[in-house]
Design a protein around this motif. Sequence first.
Motif: not given
Length: 293
Positions: A94-97, A135-139
């Motif tokens: 979902q990209q709900t970071l 993006n998820a790996l950055e988080m």
Amino acid sequence: MKQKTLIVILILIIFQSNFAFAKTTKIEDTKMTREEICQKNFYKLFKSKALTQTGNDPEMMEILQKYIFGEIFTIGELDIRTRELLTIVSLTTQQTLPQLKAHINAALNADVKPIEIREAIYQCAPFIGFPKTLNALEMLNEVFKERNIKTPLENTPNVKEAERYNKGLAIQQPIYGNEIKENLSALPENIGEQVSKLLTEVCFGDFYTRKYLDIKTRELLVIGILVTNNNLRVLKKHIEGNLKVGNDGRIIAAAIIQCMPYTGFPNALTALEALKDILLEKQMIDERQTKKE
């Protein structure tokens, strides 16, 4: 109470026609209220109290916390580590970071290894694309930095460059056969065969062969990804794939329901209906086979 009743009805629907269904409450929780179960699970994951009536929207948080940690967590026999990995792949999809960051921390608190969390996020790449995965790996790496977990983590590829196709095919073939190659065979200039080869090499060769998560776990996480993006056609194939690798209907149902608070009821209901249909069809095939024998 209405929400809990609806969830129980969902389980009964799936396993009608003599299918066994998952226990809706763990044995140790049978005498606990949903508020008590919520507090227990929430503290395990977030190291703080739930239902505090603080913040700008305490009513929403109370509904959310009781529903997820007091009810959803009691359905099925998934351990808390698997529940958090499923939540992580759903939030990655979902990209709900901001929520993803919270649940990466929760997974670490639940004793999920950093490298297992990373592998779960890596597993998303063939299904959601590389930009969202990055993006998820950055988080993930932001959380690791805050918790003084040294990066980069161990390299975990388990296949040499020249072996990607053969090792990928060795995983893909018993579960999914040649369906993709056959479905794309009519495309011009041999494009279908090239794409089929890429799928085998990348999805199964580069990702499914990796260490730290076994095939059963990877396939179950894919259910979470596909329930979240509501890809029903591919989801049906991976429900069948899960059954082949040893995840039974109860485990798959529990995985779908674990994603329900994050995807909403429509996506989860669609997935549960697909599971029900596949299980009923499998039951009929098994019965016909038994009669022949």
